[in-house]
Enzyme design. Structure first.
Site, PDB file in Angstrom:
ATOM      1  N   ASP A  54       0.626  -1.566  -0.212  1.00 14.42           N
ATOM      2  CA  ASP A  54      -0.119   0.006   0.384  1.00 14.42           C
ATOM      3  C   ASP A  54       0.840   1.344  -0.037  1.00 14.42           C
ATOM      4  O   ASP A  54       1.622   1.865   0.480  1.00 14.42           O
ATOM      5  CB  ASP A  54      -1.458  -0.239   1.451  1.00 14.42           C
ATOM      6  CG  ASP A  54      -2.054   1.031   1.337  1.00 14.42           C
ATOM      7  OD1 ASP A  54      -2.573   1.174   0.415  1.00 14.42           O
ATOM      8  OD2 ASP A  54      -2.111   1.940   2.383  1.00 14.42           O
ATOM      9  N   GLU A  56       1.470   0.139  -4.447  1.00 15.17           N
ATOM     10  CA  GLU A  56       1.327   1.800  -5.425  1.00 15.17           C
ATOM     11  C   GLU A  56       2.573   2.539  -5.361  1.00 15.17           C
ATOM     12  O   GLU A  56       2.950   3.399  -4.342  1.00 15.17           O
ATOM     13  CB  GLU A  56      -0.346   2.284  -4.703  1.00 15.17           C
ATOM     14  CG  GLU A  56      -1.278   1.595  -4.305  1.00 15.17           C
ATOM     15  CD  GLU A  56      -2.297   2.557  -3.271  1.00 15.17           C
ATOM     16  OE1 GLU A  56      -2.978   2.402  -4.035  1.00 15.17           O
ATOM     17  OE2 GLU A  56      -2.142   1.683  -2.402  1.00 15.17           O
TER      18      GLU A  56
END
Length: 778
Positions: A541, A578
């Site tokens: 993340d 990400e």
């Protein structure tokens, strides 16, 4: 250089400072950047408000007279102790003498004549040559600060345990400026550690190791059960070079413990007694407040056949074959009547071979899906692990209202912070499976059942990807039950800005992987999940908020794992994330970060927002009606003004270029004929902000998608962007076109579970009206 020492030796000062101080109002507010992502069920957990007064009998100086040298200035940490010999501070060249102050009892107070209440006062010498290159590389955001030399004869190990401040004086002998210090630089230089941490099991003993170089004392409180009030033992840990340790009997296994850490905390300007879980916890009590001493190598916590699971894992010839299916553990089965009631919403639902959900996964496996990506399954805040504490909505009352009604929304909102559902992006402890998904959150049950889930998925041909959120933590400060790392070494694990406030660009409480022991914790945690839970991949993340160095070490570490030594083949573990570049880390603001462009050639995947936006139109941060290639741009206008017909046609043709590059793995050097008839490389096709579309060196470095748990599901965004008179059948064809483009691309693909089970519901940061959770229909 000279050092002025008080007559009181450090070793004689142990009592925590008992007087209180005034808390600057700025410290009681949580400042969020404009790019903050709000998560489902997220609530900030910061330090409790304090009613404090000045620690000195001397009056606090009026801020209007000397705003940089008042008592409030100690609530800021604007100076950086970057190496043991250098303190960096952004002060003018014309200032006079500078001193470092230390108080073991946290008794510092700013008065008319400077900083009072110190045990030690040390004169610092300003240098004329600025900060060394190695310091600038480690702390690029303070490259222009002045450098002050620190005497080499100091007792640094004692000093870092104190309240510290620096003050600089003008030519009249008045304090011109004062501030606290940030310590990660000196802590990394003096206390970087590679030895054992956490609970370590030997044949005859159990040992505890805790890295806490700024702590003044550490005790372990041992409990026989998860809920009994009084500990059976209180053990004083001993310190060696910043690491506190204790050895206990083997029968500690199965007991619970917490640490009580006496440490100076910059958020309160006090020596606090912080009660905390072990940062290296591998098990927890059901209320999450105590660490379970559990040996993950014990046969008692292994399902039958666990040690040989590597032999049963599905084959993976190349990372370019990876195709990922994203789902949430509770979503998968919470309302599936074909799953035994006691398994619904939990790990064991994946072991129900005849359930509708598992049959669906088997079909996907046969169709070519290789991996299941589970949204966060570590210990997170926002959902009680004890299910009897959950609150529920009256379903009959809920169904009596229209699905899009404010009444339905109000019923859901009333219990949304106390129900059983949360995405899980509120990390508390990275290394423990979430207890709410287990049939019993106490004891080792969550460990056994998590392993059974991985085993079951592997046996139906699916590898398992964990969603790891190393970029932030749910809580900070000395008081929150959800705060751990900031209680152990305050001010170290969390990234702070130039004033000393915690950075919050990720959500809240950004972590600092550029610090040695933060990076080490991340690497140790990854190894634990890979070895002890046989995880097949990791989705990072907000990976861009992690340093590239950390990601490369993670890849190397995982790749080094072998079946012979570790029971797993690390060369088959895929990592991606990400790679967004924003906040304080943007443009390498805190070092070279793991952003899309920086990862060229690393063999680490990053999500491709280019093809997503070209297919759907606009971006998640743009106008919601902005259309794209599959949502009717030019061919089925929805009335949103995008300019004249020529401009819209141009947008469509440009989006085709972006899609071509994306389908060719977003390769930097891929050659195509663009919409203007020119032969160009992927890196020469530009987005609206003039950044290149192509950035990857190989297909495994690009992860294509059009829908994920963030923002609307694919069918919903299509419904939102297309004209109202478009039929459901036409919208379904648009849905299939979008997923087909992703599936036929030469790179890694990710699909969201709702996009393969039904049209999808509006799932934007929370539960949707009409269901107690984001239930799935197979």
């Amino acid at each position: 250089m000279s050092a002025l020492l008080s007559s009181t030796p450090f070793s004689a000062i142990f009592a925590p400072f008992e007087l209180t101080r005034f808390l600057h109002p700025a410290q009681s507010r949580l400042q969020l950047s404009s790019l903050t992502r709000y998560r489902s069920g997220f609530k900030s957990a910061t330090s409790r408000s304090l009613n404090l007064r000045c620690c000195s009998t001397m009056p606090v100086q009026d801020q209007s007279e000397s705003p940089l040298c008042s008592q409030d200035s100690l609530f800021y940490s604007r100076a950086f102790w970057v190496t043991k010999s250098i303190i960096a501070w952004n002060v003018g060249a014309g200032e006079g003498e500078c001193y470092l102050y230390a108080s073991r009892k946290a008794g510092l107070c700013v008065g008319d004549d400077g900083i009072q209440g110190h045990d030690v006062k040390i004169k610092l010498e300003r240098t004329n040559y600025g900060l060394p290159q190695q310091v600038i590389e480690k702390f690029p955001h303070i490259r222009d600060y002045a450098a002050f030399e620190v005497p080499a004869t100091l007792d640094f190990q004692s000093l870092v345990k104190c309240q510290l401040a620096v003050g600089i004086f003008n030519s009249y002998g008045k304090c011109a400026s004062a501030t606290g210090l940030q310590l990660p630089g000196i802590l990394d230089e003096l206390f970087s550690y590679t030895g054992p941490l956490g609970g370590i099991f030997a044949t005859e003993a159990v040992s505890l190791y805790l890295w806490a170089p700024t702590a003044q004392a550490v005790e372990a409180l041992i409990y026989k059960s998860p809920s009994e009030a009084d500990p059976v033992e209180i053990v004083q840990l001993k310190e060696l070079d910043g690491v506190w340790s204790a050895k206990g009997p083997r029968h500690w296994e199965g007991c619970y413990y917490v640490y009580e850490v006496s440490v100076y905390h910059p958020s309160t300007l006090r020596i606090e007694k912080c009660v905390s879980n072990d940062p290296y916890a591998r098990g927890l009590s059901a209320d999450g407040k105590r660490t379970l001493l559990v040996n993950l190598d014990s046969d008692d916590v292994k399902p039958e056949g666990w040690d040989n699971l590597q032999d049963e894992k599905p084959n993976l010839l190349s990372f370019s074959d990876v195709s990922i299916y994203e789902l949430h553990v509770r979503d998968f089965s919470a309302n599936d009547p074909t799953v035994p009631h006691e398994f619904q919403g939990g790990y064991l639902a994946f072991t129900s071979q005849d359930s509708a959900g598992v049959q669906h996964l088997k079909r996907l496996s046969n169709a070519g899906i290789t991996h299941v990506h589970l949204l966060p399954t570590y210990q997170f805040a926002g959902v009680e692990d004890e299910k009897h504490k959950w609150k529920y909505t009256d379903i009959e009352k809920l169904n009596s209202f229209p699905p899009d009604s404010e009444e339905q929304q109000a019923l859901i909102t009333a219990i949304q912070d106390e129900d059983g559902y949360n995405w899980g992006y509120n990390p508390v402890l990275w290394g423990v499976p979430k207890g709410s998904y287990a049939s019993n959150a106490n004891g080792p049950c969550r460990i056994v059942e998590f392993r059974k889930m991985v085993q079951a998925l592997n046996r139906i041909g699916l590898r398992v990807v964990l969603d790891v959120v190393y970029n932030h933590l749910h809580a900070s400060g000395p008081f929150s039950d959800f705060s751990v790392l900031d209680k152990i070494v305050p001010g170290y694990f969390l990234r702070r800005n130039a004033d000393g406030a915690i950075e919050n660009s990720t959500c809240v409480n950004n972590t600092a992987s550029e610090h040695f022991m933060v990076e080490r914790l991340i690497l140790d945690d990854l190894k634990c999940w890979a070895v002890h839970y046989k995880i097949d991949g990791f989705r990072f993340d907000l990976m861009g908020h992690i340093m590239k160095r950390t990601m490369l070490k993670a890849k190397s570490l995982l790749n080094s794992l072998s079946t012979e030594e570790n029971g797993v083949d690390g060369s088959s573990i895929y990592i991606y994330g990400e790679g967004w570049d924003f906040g304080e880390v943007a443009k390498n603001g805190r070092g070279i970060n793991a952003s899309q462009f920086n990862l060229f050639g690393a063999g680490i995947g990053s999500f491709n927002d280019r093809i997503r936006d070209a297919l759907l139109g606009g971006s998640p941060f743009g106008h919601p009606l902005h259309q794209g290639f599959v949502t009717g741009l030019y061919s089925e206008p929805n009335g949103h003004d995008l300019g004249d017909k020529a401009n819209v046609e141009r947008m469509l043709t440009v989006s085709k270029d972006h899609i071509q590059v994306g389908m060719a793995a977003n390769l930097k050097d891929f050659v195509l004929t663009n919409c203007d008839g020119q032969e160009v490389k992927g890196s020469e096709v530009l987005m609206h902000d003039r950044k290149p579309v192509g950035y990857a060196s190989s297909p495994v470095e690009t992860v294509n998608y059009v829908s994920a748990h963030d923002n609307e599901t694919l069918f919903d965004v299509i419904s939102l962007k297309t004209p109202e008179d478009i039929s459901v059948e036409e919208r379904c064809r648009m849905n299939h076109l979008a997923t087909s483009v992703i599936a036929l691309s030469q790179n890694i693909q990710v699909a969201q579970i709702e996009d393969m089970t039904r049209h999808g519901h509006l799932r934007w940061f929370g539960n949707f009206p009409g269901k107690p959770s984001n239930a799935l229909v197979y």
